[in-house]
Design a protein around this motif. Structure first.
Motif, mmCIF file in Angstrom:
data_model
loop_
_atom_site.group_PDB
_atom_site.id
_atom_site.type_symbol
_atom_site.label_atom_id
_atom_site.label_comp_id
_atom_site.label_asym_id
_atom_site.label_seq_id
_atom_site.Cartn_x
_atom_site.Cartn_y
_atom_site.Cartn_z
ATOM 1 N N UNK A 130 0.085 28.799 -20.625
ATOM 2 C CA UNK A 130 -0.679 27.779 -21.347
ATOM 3 C C UNK A 130 -0.403 27.939 -22.832
ATOM 4 N N UNK A 131 0.222 26.934 -23.420
ATOM 5 C CA UNK A 131 0.506 26.918 -24.853
ATOM 6 C C UNK A 131 0.048 25.570 -25.390
ATOM 7 N N UNK A 132 -0.762 25.587 -26.431
ATOM 8 C CA UNK A 132 -1.286 24.335 -26.980
ATOM 9 C C UNK A 132 -1.302 24.389 -28.496
ATOM 10 N N UNK A 133 -1.051 23.249 -29.115
ATOM 11 C CA UNK A 133 -0.968 23.186 -30.566
ATOM 12 C C UNK A 133 -1.258 21.755 -31.026
ATOM 13 N N UNK A 161 -3.812 3.107 -30.339
ATOM 14 C CA UNK A 161 -5.261 3.183 -30.142
ATOM 15 C C UNK A 161 -5.715 4.647 -30.131
ATOM 16 N N UNK A 162 -7.031 4.853 -30.083
ATOM 17 C CA UNK A 162 -7.585 6.194 -29.886
ATOM 18 C C UNK A 162 -7.728 6.465 -28.388
ATOM 19 N N UNK A 163 -7.950 7.744 -28.039
ATOM 20 C CA UNK A 163 -8.137 8.172 -26.644
ATOM 21 C C UNK A 163 -6.936 7.814 -25.772
ATOM 22 N N UNK A 164 -5.737 8.158 -26.271
ATOM 23 C CA UNK A 164 -4.490 7.883 -25.552
ATOM 24 C C UNK A 164 -3.968 9.184 -24.941
ATOM 25 N N UNK A 165 -3.440 9.097 -23.728
ATOM 26 C CA UNK A 165 -2.862 10.262 -23.052
ATOM 27 C C UNK A 165 -1.434 9.938 -22.617
ATOM 28 N N UNK A 166 -0.528 10.884 -22.866
ATOM 29 C CA UNK A 166 0.841 10.812 -22.368
ATOM 30 C C UNK A 166 1.066 12.042 -21.486
ATOM 31 N N UNK A 167 1.416 11.808 -20.233
ATOM 32 C CA UNK A 167 1.583 12.894 -19.265
ATOM 33 C C UNK A 167 3.031 12.951 -18.794
ATOM 34 N N UNK A 168 3.676 14.105 -19.003
ATOM 35 C CA UNK A 168 5.051 14.306 -18.572
ATOM 36 C C UNK A 168 5.070 15.361 -17.475
ATOM 37 N N UNK A 169 5.310 14.917 -16.242
ATOM 38 C CA UNK A 169 5.390 15.837 -15.114
ATOM 39 C C UNK A 169 6.850 16.215 -14.902
ATOM 40 N N UNK A 213 -3.290 12.725 -26.766
ATOM 41 C CA UNK A 213 -2.925 13.993 -26.115
ATOM 42 C C UNK A 213 -1.581 13.826 -25.426
ATOM 43 N N UNK A 214 -0.700 14.801 -25.605
ATOM 44 C CA UNK A 214 0.566 14.853 -24.882
ATOM 45 C C UNK A 214 0.516 16.073 -23.965
ATOM 46 N N UNK A 215 0.539 15.828 -22.661
ATOM 47 C CA UNK A 215 0.414 16.900 -21.673
ATOM 48 C C UNK A 215 1.742 17.098 -20.944
ATOM 49 N N UNK A 261 7.445 12.299 -31.345
ATOM 50 C CA UNK A 261 6.052 11.925 -31.549
ATOM 51 C C UNK A 261 5.661 12.051 -33.015
ATOM 52 N N UNK A 262 6.027 13.179 -33.614
ATOM 53 C CA UNK A 262 5.666 13.384 -35.020
ATOM 54 C C UNK A 262 6.292 12.323 -35.913
ATOM 55 N N UNK A 263 7.537 11.954 -35.620
ATOM 56 C CA UNK A 263 8.210 10.925 -36.416
ATOM 57 C C UNK A 263 7.589 9.551 -36.178
ATOM 58 N N UNK A 264 7.310 9.227 -34.905
ATOM 59 C CA UNK A 264 6.786 7.907 -34.569
ATOM 60 C C UNK A 264 5.421 7.682 -35.220
ATOM 61 N N UNK A 265 4.577 8.712 -35.192
ATOM 62 C CA UNK A 265 3.224 8.563 -35.744
ATOM 63 C C UNK A 265 3.118 9.045 -37.185
ATOM 64 N N UNK A 266 4.257 9.231 -37.825
ATOM 65 C CA UNK A 266 4.253 9.557 -39.242
ATOM 66 C C UNK A 266 3.604 10.881 -39.573
ATOM 67 N N UNK A 267 3.701 11.861 -38.661
ATOM 68 C CA UNK A 267 3.085 13.175 -38.888
ATOM 69 C C UNK A 267 1.637 13.050 -39.341
ATOM 70 N N UNK A 268 0.872 12.200 -38.617
ATOM 71 C CA UNK A 268 -0.511 11.952 -39.030
ATOM 72 C C UNK A 268 -1.464 13.081 -38.655
ATOM 73 N N UNK A 269 -0.978 14.097 -37.948
ATOM 74 C CA UNK A 269 -1.833 15.233 -37.598
ATOM 75 C C UNK A 269 -2.905 14.905 -36.584
ATOM 76 N N UNK A 270 -2.722 13.856 -35.794
ATOM 77 C CA UNK A 270 -3.731 13.426 -34.830
ATOM 78 C C UNK A 270 -3.257 13.552 -33.376
ATOM 79 N N UNK A 271 -2.202 14.349 -33.153
ATOM 80 C CA UNK A 271 -1.676 14.537 -31.805
ATOM 81 C C UNK A 271 -1.924 15.964 -31.348
ATOM 82 N N UNK A 272 -2.460 16.137 -30.144
ATOM 83 C CA UNK A 272 -2.615 17.449 -29.522
ATOM 84 C C UNK A 272 -1.583 17.588 -28.412
ATOM 85 N N UNK A 273 -0.913 18.725 -28.393
ATOM 86 C CA UNK A 273 0.099 19.006 -27.377
ATOM 87 C C UNK A 273 -0.364 20.156 -26.481
#
Length: 375
Positions: free
Chosen positions: A283-286, A201-209, A46-48, A245-257
């Motif tokens: 609130x915008x999410x994709x 890994x799975x269950x990773x969170x990135x938080x940008x305040x 998740x990228x928040x 993010x999309x480039x780093x993870x190879x557009x694997x479709x496993x990232x929620x923004x």
């Protein structure tokens, strides 16, 4: 006369004590058995993004030339994800807003007496339940989630507190600092095998305040060029980070923004009360597990926002801050049902702990459990 005075004093004392019992008592309970949904989640990470102090109308409205000041976010609304208004509650301040978003509850009033960095009560959070969380931003916000985390898996990167000058001429630097450091972090991860393994890994969170918008709002007001320009800078930064993010993870479709805000701001540059300019946040999410845009011919909202923003044909999904309803999810009915069932069982666990606690401090003849057997 003395008896009447004493009785009146006693009644006032009871009323006074009741205020503390109601409002200065934490709503949290501890000791529940954790519950988990058995089905695999649609996302690995998740990228928040939280744009501090961003009003919903300031993000969604078009400028005098009919252009969006956040074209990347608007493109997400129209082509990739779901959107709406997130309704926050009083006090509309950064700490309770972030606690609602990341921990899922509204802090009790006693948090005010503890300041920003000390937690009045221990609480669980999304960050604590993650495998790893990395966060960047204000030294006032990040520590409160790291301190309550168990183990060593929540990492924070903050700039010097001296940068938080509410009279600064260019508060956008607070946000560019975050974006630049996230990019540097991922560049470093490519050459660090240990870090590379962790962020895959799975269950990773990135938080940008992102504090720049709030800072510019206080210093120059939301109608100012500085505030609106900061929104454009944030939009550009989010676009770059999403691409990275999309480039780093190879557009694997496993990232929620998720892109949202903790609270809004009044026209005169303040917040804390309950005016709609303070309580209505975007609130915008994709991404993974999120519904694509839904075209509609009519909507349930009777306010004028949709026409003003020219978004009347894209389904708007409003929420209470900290709650993501099922309507946002793009998954099977089985997954949604399992998730709701898990949530219901977790609430039941809280009830059981609360009932036990209540029983321990109540005289036996005064404790009468509610009997629902006949209902």
């Amino acid at each position: 006369m003395l008896l009447f005075f004493t009785l009146g004093l006693l009644i006032h004392f009871v009323f006074f004590a009741s205020i503390f019992d109601i409002y200065f008592t934490s709503p949290l309970v501890h000791g529940m058995t954790p519950q988990f949904t058995p089905l695999p989640p649609p996302a690995r990470r998740l990228v928040l993004f939280v744009a501090d102090g961003l009003r919903a109308d300031a993000l969604y409205e078009l400028d005098e030339n009919g252009n969006s000041r956040a074209p990347f976010i608007r493109n997400i609304i129209m082509h990739e994800g779901s959107w709406g208004i997130s309704h926050t509650r009083v006090p509309t301040e950064s700490r309770p807003g972030h606690v609602a978003l990341i921990a899922g509850f509204y802090e009790d009033v006693s948090a005010v007496a503890k300041g920003w960095k000390e937690n009045p009560v221990e609480f669980d959070s999304l960050f604590n339940e993650s495998k790893y969380t990395w966060s960047w931003g204000s030294p006032d916000i990040l520590p409160m989630f790291a301190k309550g985390a168990s183990g060593d898996h929540v990492y924070t990167y903050s700039y010097d507190a001296k940068r938080e000058d509410f009279g600064a001429q260019d508060a956008t630097k607070l946000d560019t600092w975050v974006f630049d450091n996230v990019k540097d972090f991922f560049h470093h991860a490519r050459n660090n095998q240990s870090l590379f393994s962790k962020i895959n890994e799975e269950k990773i969170v990135f938080f940008l305040h992102l504090l720049g918008i709030d800072t510019n709002g206080h210093a120059h007001r939301p109608s100012s060029r500085d505030y609106k320009h900061n929104i454009k800078k944030v939009d550009d930064g989010v676009k770059e980070i999403v691409s990275m993010f999309n480039h780093f993870y190879g557009n694997d479709g496993k990232t929620t923004f998720i892109f949202t805000s903790d609270h809004g701001m009044t026209d005169w540059g303040s917040h804390g009360a309950g005016h709609p300019s303070e309580t209505l946040t975007p609130l915008v999410t994709w991404g993974a597990g999120i519904k694509y845009p839904q075209r509609v011919s009519a909507q349930q909202f009777d306010d004028a926002f949709l026409k003003e923003w020219r978004l009347e044909n894209w389904k708007r999904l409003d929420v209470n801050q900290g709650i993501l309803p099922v309507d946002y999810l793009n998954n099977t009915d089985l997954f949604k049902a399992e998730s709701m069932f898990t949530n219901a069982v977790q609430i039941l666990e809280q009830f059981k702990v609360k009932m036990t606690q209540k029983k321990e401090v109540t005289l036996p003849f005064l404790f009468t459990p509610f009997n629902c057997a006949g209902s």
